[in-house]
Design a protein around this motif. Structure first.
Motif, PDB file in Angstrom:
ATOM      1  N   GLY A  23      46.745  39.728  43.400  1.00  0.00           N
ATOM      2  CA  GLY A  23      48.239  39.604  41.724  1.00  0.00           C
ATOM      3  C   GLY A  23      47.330  37.694  41.514  1.00  0.00           C
ATOM      4  O   GLY A  23      47.733  37.646  40.282  1.00  0.00           O
ATOM      5  N   ARG A  24      47.427  37.589  42.961  1.00  0.00           N
ATOM      6  CA  ARG A  24      47.061  34.916  42.972  1.00  0.00           C
ATOM      7  C   ARG A  24      45.492  35.740  42.038  1.00  0.00           C
ATOM      8  O   ARG A  24      45.421  34.468  40.898  1.00  0.00           O
ATOM      9  CB  ARG A  24      46.798  35.008  43.798  1.00  0.00           C
ATOM     10  N   HIS A  62      46.214  36.264  38.093  1.00  0.00           N
ATOM     11  CA  HIS A  62      47.192  34.857  38.049  1.00  0.00           C
ATOM     12  C   HIS A  62      45.901  33.965  37.268  1.00  0.00           C
ATOM     13  O   HIS A  62      46.560  33.397  35.830  1.00  0.00           O
ATOM     14  CB  HIS A  62      48.639  34.414  38.244  1.00  0.00           C
ATOM     15  N   ASP A  63      45.699  33.122  38.379  1.00  0.00           N
ATOM     16  CA  ASP A  63      45.091  32.234  37.954  1.00  0.00           C
ATOM     17  C   ASP A  63      43.728  32.263  37.159  1.00  0.00           C
ATOM     18  O   ASP A  63      42.599  31.181  36.839  1.00  0.00           O
ATOM     19  CB  ASP A  63      44.321  31.382  39.870  1.00  0.00           C
ATOM     20  N   LYS A  90      43.471  34.131  34.214  1.00  0.00           N
ATOM     21  CA  LYS A  90      44.040  34.303  33.347  1.00  0.00           C
ATOM     22  C   LYS A  90      43.667  36.134  32.430  1.00  0.00           C
ATOM     23  O   LYS A  90      43.375  35.983  31.985  1.00  0.00           O
ATOM     24  CB  LYS A  90      43.830  33.505  32.622  1.00  0.00           C
ATOM     25  N   ILE A 118      46.372  37.874  33.014  1.00  0.00           N
ATOM     26  CA  ILE A 118      47.004  38.941  33.386  1.00  0.00           C
ATOM     27  C   ILE A 118      48.128  38.628  31.344  1.00  0.00           C
ATOM     28  O   ILE A 118      48.257  37.438  31.513  1.00  0.00           O
ATOM     29  CB  ILE A 118      48.497  38.446  33.943  1.00  0.00           C
ATOM     30  N   LEU A 176      53.444  39.164  32.254  1.00  0.00           N
ATOM     31  CA  LEU A 176      53.901  37.281  32.990  1.00  0.00           C
ATOM     32  C   LEU A 176      55.371  37.223  32.779  1.00  0.00           C
ATOM     33  O   LEU A 176      55.571  37.232  34.134  1.00  0.00           O
ATOM     34  CB  LEU A 176      52.959  36.415  32.379  1.00  0.00           C
ATOM     35  N   LEU A 200      53.470  37.402  43.404  1.00  0.00           N
ATOM     36  CA  LEU A 200      52.729  38.297  42.319  1.00  0.00           C
ATOM     37  C   LEU A 200      52.324  39.298  42.546  1.00  0.00           C
ATOM     38  O   LEU A 200      51.447  40.391  42.466  1.00  0.00           O
ATOM     39  CB  LEU A 200      51.672  37.547  42.960  1.00  0.00           C
ATOM     40  N   LEU A 244      52.781  42.791  40.923  1.00  0.00           N
ATOM     41  CA  LEU A 244      51.965  43.068  39.746  1.00  0.00           C
ATOM     42  C   LEU A 244      50.896  44.338  40.822  1.00  0.00           C
ATOM     43  O   LEU A 244      50.664  45.198  39.488  1.00  0.00           O
ATOM     44  CB  LEU A 244      50.710  42.611  39.683  1.00  0.00           C
TER      45      LEU A 244
END
Length: 541
Positions: free
Chosen positions: A42-43, A46-47, A49, A51, A56, A75, A78
């Protein structure tokens, strides 16, 4: 999900061409329960970009109601899509996510850490090239960490990232990280990993996932995303041994008959001579047909339909191979087995074996040893329980066509299925033929026939040759009976040969032990000697 690119708005064709040229990395996250595998993926998304905005927003809402990360985004939600996973905060099934960056495409499998779901981890690892093995910095290397590492090695994964997670809960201590690295290296020395990369991180806070973060300035290696974008995992592709398993016979009309499948290894071209197995009938490749037109050649991973210049019987489950590199053909095979069922595996029980060349009836003839995943020692075993890993002998009712798993993951892998309920009970990797009885002699050898006929020997010796086999438990009196029988036959003028078991062990079988494989080889040698003596007209005891 793909990374953002200006080409999407300005030149979509160029973007798609650029995207198609990127290589694909298949990886999985594994390790013990609650080590942060789902949170890590999930990280990454997310980091990077990766998602969508609506995802989100849903994640933020779910984190408030059912999240377990405190004030942070949970996270892991997800990846944990099943209701039971969200309620318990664990991963049960294997979840797959696709994403890409400017350098590479990825398919990541999030596998469960609970011992109960080890079978799902093995499923997820079976197609991967790299494993990210997570270790909780608070607990270090656990039994399930070792089990997942061993399974990854067994399944042919040669590149691993050992991600020491939750460093924020041990005050970002470099001493803790180094101690875990040393412990894991000591264990993994017995595994077949080509490259190990050790990485401290915090998946919850994002340190060393996509960027380096603010708390690990003592670590000078690249963060996880950078490493995944640049690591070289290309294994040597086998282009010599053609293996094309037939998955479908294509017969749209009277004028076309093709055989569809995905090339497992080797290269095929029109005009190449091939052999269809198991029939052994030779033919020649006529065309290589695809939706976009005929090809001049096809290699590993290409899904194609081929035609043959001869009308021969080929059906689903058959194997098209090159004439110079035939696969192993054997009824008895050695295999490493990962047992996945709650019910114990019993030697002698019948199962269905599903492999690349169809379904076979097999029985487990022997359990040579079980592997202790903590020490990697081989221990004796009479049965196998859930998640046990063992080397076993399998006997099939028809000849199995395969390559050793280390040479070809497609043709060397199989699953065992319960005949009663059709449940998959084991995954396995074939190592080779287990019995020397199946081994074919060198093609250049010629059997020489005696000029003395059996009838002449009968007339000269006054007896018909035969072999009398005395078998039974230790101290049952076999040697005593054999010696008495030899004396009685000798007194009657018969010509005999007595093959005493201990004498054999002191001579031609002195190199053998008493395991199942060595016992079989000892019996084979005795049988061959008896056969030679029979051909000379002797009675063998």
């Amino acid at each position: 999900m793909s990374h953002a690119s200006d080409l999407i708005a300005t030149d979509i064709e160029a973007y798609l061409a650029e995207h198609e040229r990127k290589d694909l990395l298949r990886l999985l996250t594994c390790g013990s329960v609650d080590d942060g595998k789902s949170t890590l993926i999930g990280r990454l998304l997310h980091d990077s970009k990766m998602i969508y905005e609506d995802q989100l927003a849903g994640l933020e809402a779910d984190s408030t109601t059912i999240g377990s990360a405190g004030d942070h985004l949970d996270l892991a939600l997800l990846m944990d899509g099943l209701k039971a996973e969200r309620e318990q905060g664990i991963t049960i099934d294997v979840a797959y996510r696709y994403f890409s960056t400017a350098r590479r495409k990825f398919i990541v499998a999030d596998t469960p850490g609970h011992e109960q779901y080890t079978r799902n981890m093995a499923t997820g690892a079976s197609t991967c090239q790299l494993a990210v093995i997570l270790v909780d910095a608070r607990h270090g290397v656990l039994d399930q960490t070792r089990r997942h590492s061993y399974i990854a090695s067994l399944l042919g994964i040669r590149n691993v990232v050992v991600a020491v997670n939750k460093m924020d809960l041990v005050d970002w201590s470099s001493d803790v990280f180094e101690a875990i690295c040393a412990e894991y290296q000591g264990f993994a020395a017995g595994l077949d990993f080509a490259d190990q990369y050790f990485l401290p991180m915090s998946a919850l806070l994002g340190d060393n996932v996509v960027g380096p973060g603010d708390h690990l300035d003592w670590f000078d290696g690249p963060p996880l995303m950078e490493y995944l974008e640049t690591v070289d995992v290309d294994a040597a592709v086998d282009v010599d041994r053609l293996r094309l398993p037939v998955q479908l016979v294509v017969r749209p009309d009277l004028d076309f008959r093709g055989f569809a499948g995905t090339v497992a290894s080797g290269v095929v071209r029109p005009g190449d001579p091939i052999v269809a197995l198991p029939s052994g009938i030779p033919s020649t490749i006529g065309r290589i047909v695809t939706f976009d037109g005929d090809l001049n050649e096809a290699g590993p991973g290409d899904a194609v339909t081929v035609t043959l210049t001869d009308e021969i019987d080929v059906s689903r489950g058959d194997l098209l191979v090159g004439v110079e590199h035939p696969p192993i053909r054997a009824h008895d095979v050695d295999a490493m087995v990962v047992w996945m069922a709650d019910a114990e595996m019993q030697p002698g029980r019948q199962y269905l074996l599903q492999s690349i060349n169809g379904l076979s009836n097999v029985s487990v003839s022997s359990i040579e040893h079980r592997v202790d995943v903590n020490s990697l020692e081989r221990v004796p075993a009479e049965t196998l329980g859930l998640n046990d890993i063992a080397r076993c002998g399998l006997t099939s009712d028809r000849a199995l066509l395969f390559d050793p798993y280390t040479m070809n993951r497609q043709t060397g892998s199989f699953v065992l299925v319960d005949r009663m309920n059709n449940a998959t009970v084991a995954a396995g990797m074939m190592l080779g033929q287990s019995s020397i009885w199946n081994r074919s002699p060198d093609a250049g050898l010629i059997r020489h026939r005696s000029e003395i006929t059996p009838a002449e020997r009968v007339a000269r010796l006054g007896q018909r040759s035969c072999t009398v086999l005395l078998t039974g438990l230790t101290a049952a009196g076999k040697s005593t009976i054999a010696a008495a029988l030899e004396r009685r036959l000798f007194d009657r003028g018969r010509t005999t040969m007595r093959l005493d078991g201990e004498n054999i062990r002191l001579g031609i079988s002195r190199d053998l032990g008493f395991g199942a494989r060595d016992r079989s080889e000892n019996l084979r040698r005795v049988a061959e000697v008896a056969l030679l003596a029979n051909r000379q007209g002797l009675i063998v005891i």
